[in-house]
Structure formats: C-alpha cells, structure tokens
Design a protein around this motif. Structure first.
Motif, mmCIF file in Angstrom:
data_model
loop_
_atom_site.group_PDB
_atom_site.id
_atom_site.type_symbol
_atom_site.label_atom_id
_atom_site.label_comp_id
_atom_site.label_asym_id
_atom_site.label_seq_id
_atom_site.Cartn_x
_atom_site.Cartn_y
_atom_site.Cartn_z
ATOM 1 N N GLU A 62 -30.208 17.552 -15.758
ATOM 2 C CA GLU A 62 -30.936 16.660 -16.223
ATOM 3 C C GLU A 62 -30.367 15.246 -16.031
ATOM 4 O O GLU A 62 -29.053 15.341 -16.057
ATOM 5 C CB GLU A 62 -31.671 16.769 -17.659
ATOM 6 N N ARG A 76 -26.692 13.591 -17.460
ATOM 7 C CA ARG A 76 -26.068 14.637 -18.142
ATOM 8 C C ARG A 76 -25.162 15.646 -17.140
ATOM 9 O O ARG A 76 -25.801 16.033 -16.133
ATOM 10 C CB ARG A 76 -27.132 15.475 -18.830
ATOM 11 N N GLU A 77 -24.051 16.022 -17.801
ATOM 12 C CA GLU A 77 -23.276 17.045 -16.912
ATOM 13 C C GLU A 77 -24.176 18.433 -16.841
ATOM 14 O O GLU A 77 -24.803 18.842 -17.832
ATOM 15 C CB GLU A 77 -21.903 17.191 -17.560
ATOM 16 N N PRO A 78 -24.198 18.789 -15.449
ATOM 17 C CA PRO A 78 -25.044 20.349 -15.277
ATOM 18 C C PRO A 78 -24.308 21.547 -16.315
ATOM 19 O O PRO A 78 -23.111 21.339 -16.539
ATOM 20 C CB PRO A 78 -24.746 20.597 -14.060
ATOM 21 N N ARG A 79 -25.100 22.091 -16.620
ATOM 22 C CA ARG A 79 -24.633 23.498 -17.485
ATOM 23 C C ARG A 79 -24.610 24.505 -16.285
ATOM 24 O O ARG A 79 -26.005 24.876 -15.860
ATOM 25 C CB ARG A 79 -25.424 23.767 -18.596
ATOM 26 N N ARG A 106 -23.960 28.588 -15.599
ATOM 27 C CA ARG A 106 -24.075 29.885 -16.168
ATOM 28 C C ARG A 106 -23.657 30.819 -14.978
ATOM 29 O O ARG A 106 -24.494 30.798 -13.792
ATOM 30 C CB ARG A 106 -25.181 30.424 -16.565
ATOM 31 N N ILE A 117 -21.624 33.503 -24.288
ATOM 32 C CA ILE A 117 -22.670 34.119 -24.201
ATOM 33 C C ILE A 117 -22.586 35.267 -23.224
ATOM 34 O O ILE A 117 -23.238 36.092 -22.650
ATOM 35 C CB ILE A 117 -23.935 33.258 -23.774
ATOM 36 N N VAL A 164 -33.627 31.765 -21.238
ATOM 37 C CA VAL A 164 -32.428 31.074 -21.362
ATOM 38 C C VAL A 164 -32.317 29.608 -21.343
ATOM 39 O O VAL A 164 -31.538 28.965 -20.832
ATOM 40 C CB VAL A 164 -31.219 31.725 -20.671
ATOM 41 N N GLY A 165 -33.677 29.003 -21.804
ATOM 42 C CA GLY A 165 -33.539 27.486 -21.846
ATOM 43 C C GLY A 165 -33.303 26.922 -20.369
ATOM 44 O O GLY A 165 -33.707 25.867 -20.207
ATOM 45 N N ARG A 214 -19.971 17.997 -25.564
ATOM 46 C CA ARG A 214 -21.189 18.998 -25.646
ATOM 47 C C ARG A 214 -20.864 20.291 -26.309
ATOM 48 O O ARG A 214 -19.695 20.648 -26.442
ATOM 49 C CB ARG A 214 -21.643 19.016 -24.255
ATOM 50 N N PHE A 257 -28.869 30.553 -26.930
ATOM 51 C CA PHE A 257 -28.919 30.711 -25.454
ATOM 52 C C PHE A 257 -30.298 31.511 -24.898
ATOM 53 O O PHE A 257 -30.924 31.086 -24.166
ATOM 54 C CB PHE A 257 -27.986 31.733 -25.029
#
Lengths: 294, 790
Positions: free
Chosen positions: A80, A83-86, A88, A114, A154-155, B480, B544
């Motif tokens: 987004e 913001r730093e990307p997340r 997985r 996770i 998962v969001g 974060r 999550f």
C-alpha cells in the motif's frame, strides 16, 4: 522458457518497477476459475449470439489444460502507498480428482510467526466447497464455512471466493467485444452469477487471451455498482511443461489502492500428488508435504 | 481637499448599485457552508495535522446514528426493510460504510469450526426466530451499545460518510437516509437521530432559519425607524442599497478569506445591517438638521441633534441642495471616519482568535464597516445632492420622550460625579468576582433547547446505547508488527480496562477485543478463553488469518499504529478536555516503552476549542483595547482624553462578563464574539459625545456648559442609535437557536450598558477630571457656571 509475447514481457518489466519481487502460487488460486459460465438463451438474436459465444468462451477457459496436479513455490507481496511491502512465502499444491473434485493446499513458510499455517480447500463436483484453516500455535485446524466467500484471505486482496472453484454453469456469460489490451488482442467476457447469493461479486469482466485462454485482466464489481472495486492484472505468463502458467499477477483494491502481488517462482506439474496430501491430517502435519515441494 | 460632491451623481449611483448587487451575488454563488468540527480548528494546529494524517490510514469518526423502536423490531418485516435502507445508503456516493447488524463482523466458533460472519444478514436471519435474533445481537461482543440497546428495546445503525466537505453534504446524507426510511416505510419506528452529521444538519437548518428570519427582521426594523424618523423615500432606498452592499462586502470577504458560512459567521448579515443603520442615522440626521436649522447647527450639532429644536423654517429653503449636503458631509465625515475605524478595530480584535470562523468574522465585518463608511461618507452625498428633493420630516414626537431620562442622567453625572463614580466602581467591584464564574465551555448539543429533536435524540442514545462524542487514543510503535506482540497488546488491554471504568466512557473498542473474540471462537466459544492468548505466535496467526473488516479500523496492516475508540457521554469541550487530560496522565505513568500515544478524533478537535477560545478572547480584548486607545490618542491627541474615553467602553465588557457569570452563560463560540462586537459599536457614541464636548471646550466654553450643551444635542442621537441597534440585536434574542439568542441579548446588554456609561459615567468622569487637566490642556475657559450662548 519462452515468454508469452514480447509485449507482455515489456509490460511485466514496467510493472516490476513499481512492485517488489514476488511470485504467484498457483494459477488456479486466482485465475483458473474466475471465468466460467452458464448460458441462458435470451430474446434478441444478437443478444442470444453474445450469450452463446460467451458461454463457449467460458467453457474453453474452464477446459484449458492445466495438468492433473501441480506444486508451486511462490511469494505473496502485500503493498500500500507509503508503506513497506509485506512479504509471505508459501507453497501450494493442487490436485484434480477423478470425479471432478479439486483440492488445494496452501502452506505458508514465512514470516516465522506464521510458518506452517495452512489452508485446505476441497471444491466438490456438486459445486460445494469445504475449507479448513490450521494454526500451528494451537496445533489444531478449524473449518471455515463456505459462505464466507467475501472474507479476505490472510489479509490480502484475494477473497476466499477467489480461491474456490466456480462452475461454468453458475454464471451467465456474455461475450462483449474484442479489445486490444496492452497491445495484445483479447476477448471481453461478462460473467454474472445466476444465483446472486452464490458469489460476493455482482459481475465480472474478463479480458481473455484467445490463444492461451488466460484472463489477462479481470474487473470485479459489487452487486448493483457500476464501477469495479477490484482488478486483477496478469503481468507474466510462461509455458511450463507445456501448460500456460501465470507467474506474475496483481490483485488491486481500486478503492484503497491496496494490492496483492502473487509471483510464482517455481511450478512442477503432474507429479502424481497423493490424495492423502489433501486431508486434515496432512493439513496439521507439514512434514507430510515436504517431499512434494518443488 | 477631497469632496464627495465632485463625484458625478450618475457615477455615484452606479457605484452604489454595483456595490449593492455585485458582492452579494458573488458571495451567494461562491460561499460554502461548513459547520464541522474541522472548520473550527486552525488547519495547521497539531491536532488538525494529526487528524489529516490519521484519516489517511483509518476511517473518520463522523456518523449519523439512528435508533429504532417498536413491537416487531426483530421480525422479518422490519429487519428486511432495515436491510433495504442499509443497501440504499451503502450505495450513496457520500457514504463510506453503514454499520448495521448485517455489516458488522460477528466472530463465532463451534467444536470444529470458526468463522467471521455478518452479525445478522438475511441468510442468518432466515434460520433464527425473532427472539434468537435479539439474543444474537445482545450477546455479540461489539453490537451492544452500538447497534442494540442493553435491554434490546432499540436497534440502531450508524451511517459513516466519507470525509465531507461542507454542511450541505451532511444535509444530503441525512436527507438520503430519511428518504430511504420513508421509501421502505419504517420512518415511524425511528426514535432517535443523532451523531455529528445530524447535529451539523440541525445547526445548518437553525442557522439558515435564523438568517431567513432575522436578516429581514433587522433590515425591516432599521428601515422602519428610518422611515419614522425621516419620511424620505430616497433615504429608505439608499439605506436598503447600503445595507445590501455592507452585507455583500462582508460575505464576499469571507469567501476571499477561504472561510465557509458557519453558525459564527452567520452573525455577519444582521450585524452589518445594524451597523449600516447606525452610520446612516448620522448622515440623515445631519441632512435633516441642515435643512431645518441654521448653518450654525450644521456642524457638530448636525451630528448630535436628531431632534434639535432650533428649527428655523426658512433657512433650509435658502440653502442650495448641494450646499446642504456638503455641510452635512462636513459635519459627519470626520466622526464617521473615527467611528468606522474604532468599530473596525473592535471587530478586527476577533481576528486574534485562532478559531477560523471567529477570526474570519472579525476581518469580514471590519472590511464591511470600512465599505459602509466609504459609501455613506463618499458615495451617498453625491446622490443626495442630485436627487434629494423635498423636505425632510421632523423626527417623530416619540423620540422626545428620550429627552427627560437623558437630561436626568446627565444632571446626575454632573452634579454628583463622585457619588456616581463611587457607586459605579462599587457595583463593578461587587460584580467582578462573578467573572470568575464564567465557564469556558462549548457544547454543540446545548445550542438547542431541551425539546429540540436533536437534544432528545442525544439523550435517548446516551441513555440506551452510548454517548455520541467520539474520542480516539492512537498508539504508535517505532517498528512494524509491534501490535502483534503480547507485551504491547497487554498495554492496550490495560488501558482498555482503566478507561472503561470511567463514568463518562460508555464504550471502548480496541483490537484486543477482536483477538479475544478470535481466541474464544477458536476454542468453541469457551468463556474462559475469551481473553488475550498467552502466546505471541498464536496472536500473530489469529491476526494472519483474520478475514473480516472491522479489525482494520482498529489497527493498520503493518500493526504499527492502533487506535482505541471511545464513546463518551459528555459533550462539552471542557469536560472532554478533562477526560483527555486524565487519559494522558494515566498513560504517562504507564511503562509504555517506545510506544507513543496521541488523542484524536472529534473529541480532541472540539476540546481544543476551549483553549483557543480563552486565548483568543484575551488576545482579542487586549488588541481591541489597544487599537481603540491608539485611535483615541490620534483623534484627541491627548493621553488623558484617550484614557478617559476608554472607561465607558471597557466597562460594558466587564458588565457582560459579570452577567454571564451571574446567569451561568458559557463563554463559547457564540459569546466569544460579543465583547469585540459590543466594544466596537459602543465606542461610536463615546466619540460623538466627546467630539462635541471637546469642540465646545476648544471654543472656550466651560466644562459644565460644554457638557450640558453637548448632551442636549447629542443625547437624543446616541440614545436613538443605541435603541435602534439594541432593538435589532434584541430581536435575535427570540431565536430558538441558543448561539443566536445569547449573542443578540448580550450584545444589546453591552450597547445599553455603554450608553449608560456615556450618559452617566462619562459626564461624572469629565466633571471630576476637568479641573485637573482641562485648565492645562485647553484655552482659558470662561466661568464654569456658563451663561454663554453657542
């Protein structure tokens, strides 16, 4: 491995300027069944033609060769603005049963807190779906009701519905037009659920490449809304073991601008994945699938 | 020398017509209406900046809350219609989300299942009985106090708009909601409609209704009095044009300042109409007196003597029309300039307030006053010189009744000056302690009377659901993922427990609640597991897999910023600030580590007004006093005279605050404007009186004689002007909208008090001080016993 087309390669490159490296887990997770349909003859001849042509196209997309099973390794990147990307990491497995049942297992491996969280989805031939989620910290799985189609997986920007198989006959399909998308000729297909309660979407528009039968773009509409609220874009397609495979795609929430990029880093088809890999026991025991990872 | 009569009459007429029409039309086309809390906060204040940053990550807290009651509240018929209303409102382009039973996430679990699903949508509804539906809503973690009352007698929903730009949009959202209710036929079940959106809509309606009533009312009163006093059509038409020009100029200035029309700036039109009448009276008095009297009276006397008895019938006939106007102009243009400047100074003092509408009101009104002066002193004379035919009427007999009290007050002040001053000081000293009782407080709901629907709705919602004042406590971590950690979540949990125990806090919503619900759901709804898990990795995994929407209104997706939502049952800025202070004190004592926190939301923005009001009021009064004192110095060129003239103008402010303390009237957005407005207007009379007095003293008259003669001529004029202005402000006192009512009554009180000080205290001061400094500063005077003629 040949690229789908020079232009697409170019598009993928431009997209990558804006996105973190990543990958797509499994084509079927996102795309394989986004476009399917049921054709109901309508009154005007031209409208009837469009419906007939639309259903035929949807059926061809549904029938597109994608192997009996597949195992993939990939990355999901959530981004987004500002913001730093997340990121997985995950593995995914798919197996088509003899009776038309399709089973999927997704296993996350990173970040650490996770790791081993898993999702098992069984799409039955009758159109029903069973889903379970496994939390390693609890060491137990829990069933997720199939009615939760609109939940965010998962969001991410993928809904649970996007991960489920959808039968061609569940939608009324209409061929709309031919359109050049990023220099590539596509056919635009509209799909509307026959039973509005069967989908979280009120309508989908798909830009389908006629040769690979891969939707290069899908716009998702909420029921009754004139503008799409989500958009899937396919940025890279590769031919792996003879199967056209989406290896880079982005699902974008057009309202929040939040987006989920899925990059497929490695895929192996037709490895005779066993049925026991798609059970609750396997969901609770990540070690069972490890030897099948690509 | 500049002379307004050199202006061609046609050009003057053109200027007047253009100024009467163009600014008003331009303002009407471009003026926006916005009464939101944000409009009252300086855009660069820390709270406003933080608010804008926060809204980029989280939705706003402005809502329209509607509550329904009825016997079949949980039946299919009602709930189906409620779902239709939700669907309609979800589609509305100004609406971001509707919080309703079918849109709120409900977390549940079973022996082998877990789900996040709608609390009560059509699919769930069909498998439940009405009693089960009621029980489901009441048993939910988040619905009670928000969507259902504890006793189940009310069902509510909250419409949350996108960030709205103005009050008309709020009116539109409210209108669309009421239309939707009407279309499905459940408007009879609506028992309360509150929240910031309806509150602003109600304020907008009240403001516009007051404007529609009181602008014409003050205008008609002014015109009627002019008609009664002067009986001249041209005077009436010119007055109407000048009023339009003053109102239009002030409103256009508001537009140019980039400020919207608010309940504060709504005062502008009636204020400008009143000031127009005051200034016009002086010109018309002068014209009437020049016509009736000798040239000897056309000077100061013209200004002063609305009812001067020295009518010399044939003189006016011999004075050429333009000569008559010129002499009237000579009489009024200097005091008119002085009074315009002092009034503008009083008004500009409001611009010391950092509250944008108060700030803008002062500037816009000041510009309007200067425009008034230009038109009355420099444009109207040419028009009257060219087109004013026929005789001016003698003032009505009614005005003669003013002579007796004026004379009595003046005599009392002159004959018993020490007594008057001692009693005045004694009274002010006795009342002064009450100033400390004045509460600085703003409560938007208190602006309406107790029987107003918005007040009753607010009471019902506060009693049955929860208070509608939203306050957010925002926690930020340096990295974060912080709010996936057990330690940080325990801090939030601890704060939740503490703040929920406060009486003014009706409802607390945190991300910890969502985690607790997931833990409970994953453990087959075992009550012992409705708590924060002990393991950090389990929390991370819950978060999550969370697939609902509500969590993301409480924490950002980086888990770096979380907000705790509070519903307060208090509405006053001071009360809200007390709660904020208590929260800050508590959190500062907690071992928050690297966690930072800030308060935000409507409550914070509104609470900030308290300090801004106090600072603005103090700085404004100091500026008003300073500017008026400097102007007095320039006008009188005497320090003593300037100081003396300040007394009757600052004392009314004391009286206003004493009355506010006595009657429990708050210093709020409306009353903060009164001191500046009152002192700006009241100083006019002092200038007119003292101007006459000084002129006579400079002509060698004794203080007693100069005072007596001045009041004989000026008394009626200042009394008439004050009465007209007071009547115009008093009529605002009939408003059902408290800000308008209090502004009208207290401003009238300030004007009447200033008049009493001019008529009683000023002569007493002059008498006491005359011996001390007049002998030094003026030419040798004749015997103070008088005997001279003017």
């Amino acid at each position: 491995m040949p690229n789908f087309s020079p232009l697409w390669t170019s598009r993928a490159t431009s997209a990558q300027r804006d996105l973190e490296p990543g990958f797509l887990p499994l084509r079927f997770l996102l795309l394989g069944l986004l476009v399917s349909g049921l054709f109901v003859p309508m009154l005007p001849a031209s409208a009837a033609d469009a419906l007939e042509r639309g259903r035929a196209l949807a059926q061809r997309v549904d029938n597109r060769p994608d192997g009996d099973d597949a195992a993939s390794q990939g990355t999901m990147v959530l981004s987004e603005a500002g913001r730093e990307p997340r990121v997985r990491k995950l593995y995914s497995f798919r197996r088509e049963g003899a009776g038309g049942e399709v089973a999927n297992l997704i296993r996350f491996t990173a970040p650490a807190d996770i790791a081993d969280t898993g999702l098992l989805t069984i799409d039955h031939a009758d159109g029903s779906t069973d889903q379970w989620i496994y939390l390693p910290a609890l060491k137990r799985d829990r069933r997720i009701p199939s009615s939760r189609r609109g939940g965010r997986f998962v969001g991410s920007d993928l809904f649970y519905e996007d991960l489920q198989d959808r039968d061609v006959d569940e939608d009324r399909h209409r061929w709309l037009r031919e359109e050049t998308l990023e220099g590539v000729k596509t056919e635009v297909l509209e799909s509307v659920p026959i039973d509005p309660d069967s989908s979280v979407y009120g309508r989908r528009l798909s830009w389908i490449h006629p040769e690979t039968l891969i939707p290069m773009r899908v716009d998702f509409y909420r029921p009754g809304e004139p503008r799409p609220f989500k958009r899937l874009r396919v940025y890279k397609v590769e031919r792996i073991q003879g199967y056209w495979t989406v290896t880079d795609s982005v699902m974008k929430d057009l309202e929040s601008q939040h987006q989920t990029r899925v990059v497929n880093e490695q895929t192996v088809y037709d490895r005779n994945l066993p049925e026991r890999l798609f059970t609750n026991r396997a969901l609770q025991d990540p070690s069972l699938e490890q030897r099948f990872r690509p | 020398m500049l002379n307004p009569l050199r202006l061609p009459p046609v050009a003057a007429l053109l200027i007047l017509v253009v100024m009467a029409i163009a600014p008003l039309v331009a303002a009407a086309l471009s003026l926006t209406i916005n009464n939101s809390a944000e409009a009252y906060v300086p855009p660069q204040s820390p709270a406003a900046v933080f608010e804008r940053e926060l809204r980029e990550r989280f939705p706003g807290d402005e809502v329209l809350v509607a509550a329904f009651a009825g016997e079949q509240l949980y039946g299919d018929a009602f709930l189906e219609r409620l779902e239709q209303v939700v669907a309609v409102m979800q589609q509305h382009p100004l609406v971001e989300r509707v919080l309703a039973p079918e849109t709120l996430d409900h977390i549940s679990g079973s022996v082998d299942g877990f789900q996040v699903e709608p609390l009560l949508d059509s699919a769930i509804r069909t498998r439940l009985t009405p009693a089960e539906r009621r029980a489901r809503l009441q048993a939910d973690r988040f619905a009670p106090g928000l969507l259902v009352s504890d006793d189940g007698e009310l069902i509510a929903l909250a419409v949350r708009p996108h960030e709205l730009e103005n009050s008309l949009q709020r009116l539109e959202v409210e209108g669309a909601f009421l239309d939707a209710l009407g279309q499905v036929g459940i408007n009879d079940a609506l028992v309360a409609l509150s929240g910031q959106t309806p509150l602003d809509a109600a304020q907008l309606r009240a403001t516009l209704r007051d404007s529609l009533i009181f602008v014409p009312a003050t205008l008609l009163i002014g015109l009627a009095l002019i008609a009664w006093l002067f009986r001249r059509w041209l005077a009436l038409i010119a007055a109407l044009a000048v009023m339009h020009a003053a109102v239009g100029t002030a409103l256009l200035t508001l537009v140019l300042l980039g400020q919207p029309f608010t309940l504060v700036t709504a005062i502008l039109p009636p204020l400008m109409v009143s000031l127009s009448v005051a200034l016009l009276l002086h010109l018309y008095n002068a014209l009437a007196l020049v016509e009736r009297g000798s040239g000897r009276h056309a000077g100061v006397g013209a200004v002063e003597g609305a009812g001067a008895e020295a009518a010399v019938a044939d003189v006016a006939a011999t004075v050429a029309r333009s000569r008559r106007v010129e002499r009237a102009w000579e009489a009024i243009h200097r005091p008119a300039l002085f009074t315009a400047l002092t009034t503008a100074a009083g008004l500009i003092s409001l611009s010391m307030s950092e509250i944008p509408p108060v700030h803008a009101l002062g500037q816009a009104a000041a510009v309007g006053v200067l425009m008034l002066y230009l038109l009355v002193a420099w444009v109207l004379p040419a028009i009257f010189a060219r087109w004013d035919r026929g005789g001016w009427a003698r003032p009505g007999r009614g005005i003669n009744v003013l002579d007796a009290p004026v004379a009595w007050l003046r005599r009392l002040g002159m004959r018993r000056p020490l007594w008057v001053l001692l009693v005045t000081v004694g009274l002010l000293a006795a009342g002064a302690p009450r100033i400390a009782d004045v509460e600085v407080e703003s409560d938007l709901f208190r602006f309406f009377k107790a029987d107003h629907p918005i007040t009753q709705s607010n009471q019902l919602l506060t009693e049955k659901l929860s208070g509608v004042t939203a306050l957010e406590v925002v926690f930020e971590a340096p990295s974060r993922g912080a709010f996936k950690e057990l330690e940080q979540l325990r801090q939030i949990q601890g704060f939740r427990e503490w703040v929920a125990g406060r009486d003014e806090v009706d409802r607390v919503t945190t991300m910890v609640d969502v985690i607790e619900e997931m833990h409970w759901g994953f453990h087959a709804e075992d009550p012992t597991n409705r708590r924060l898990p002990e393991r950090g990795d389990l929390i991370a995994q819950y978060l999550f897999i969370y697939d609902g929407n509500d969590l993301w209104e409480l924490v950002d997706r980086d888990f770096q910023t979380t907000r705790v939502l509070l519903n307060l049952n208090i509405n006053g800025a001071r009360q809200i600030n007390a709660t904020i202070a208590a929260i800050e004190d508590y959190l500062q004592q907690q071992p928050l580590g690297e966690l930072d926190f800030q308060t935000a939301g409507f409550g914070r923005l509104f609470g900030d007004q308290e300090q801004l009001l106090i600072e603005g009021q103090i700085r404004g009064l100091l500026l008003a006093a300073g500017l008026i004192f400097v102007l007095m110095l320039v006008i009188w060129r005497s320090l003593s005279a300037a100081l003396l003239c300040m007394v009757p103008n600052l004392s009314p402010i004391l009286v206003i605050f004493i009355v506010m303390g006595l009657f429990g009237i708050w210093l709020d957005l409306a009353t903060a404007m009164i001191a500046g407005v009152a002192v700006g207007i009241a100083v006019d009379d002092t200038i007119h009186v003292y101007y006459g007095y000084r002129r006579r003293r400079r002509a060698g008259r004794s203080p007693v004689w100069a005072l007596a003669r001045t009041f004989q001529h000026a008394g009626r004029a200042v009394v008439a002007t004050t009465l007209i202005l007071s009547a115009q402000f008093l009529i605002l006192g009939t408003s059902q909208f408290l800000p308008t009512m209090e502004f009208g009554l207290l401003t009238a009180l300030g004007l009447v008090t200033a008049l009493l000080f001019d008529l009683l205290v000023l002569p007493a001061l002059v008498m006491v001080t005359a011996g001390a400094w007049f002998r030094r500063s003026t030419a040798p005077a004749s015997s103070p016993t008088g005997g001279q003629t003017e």
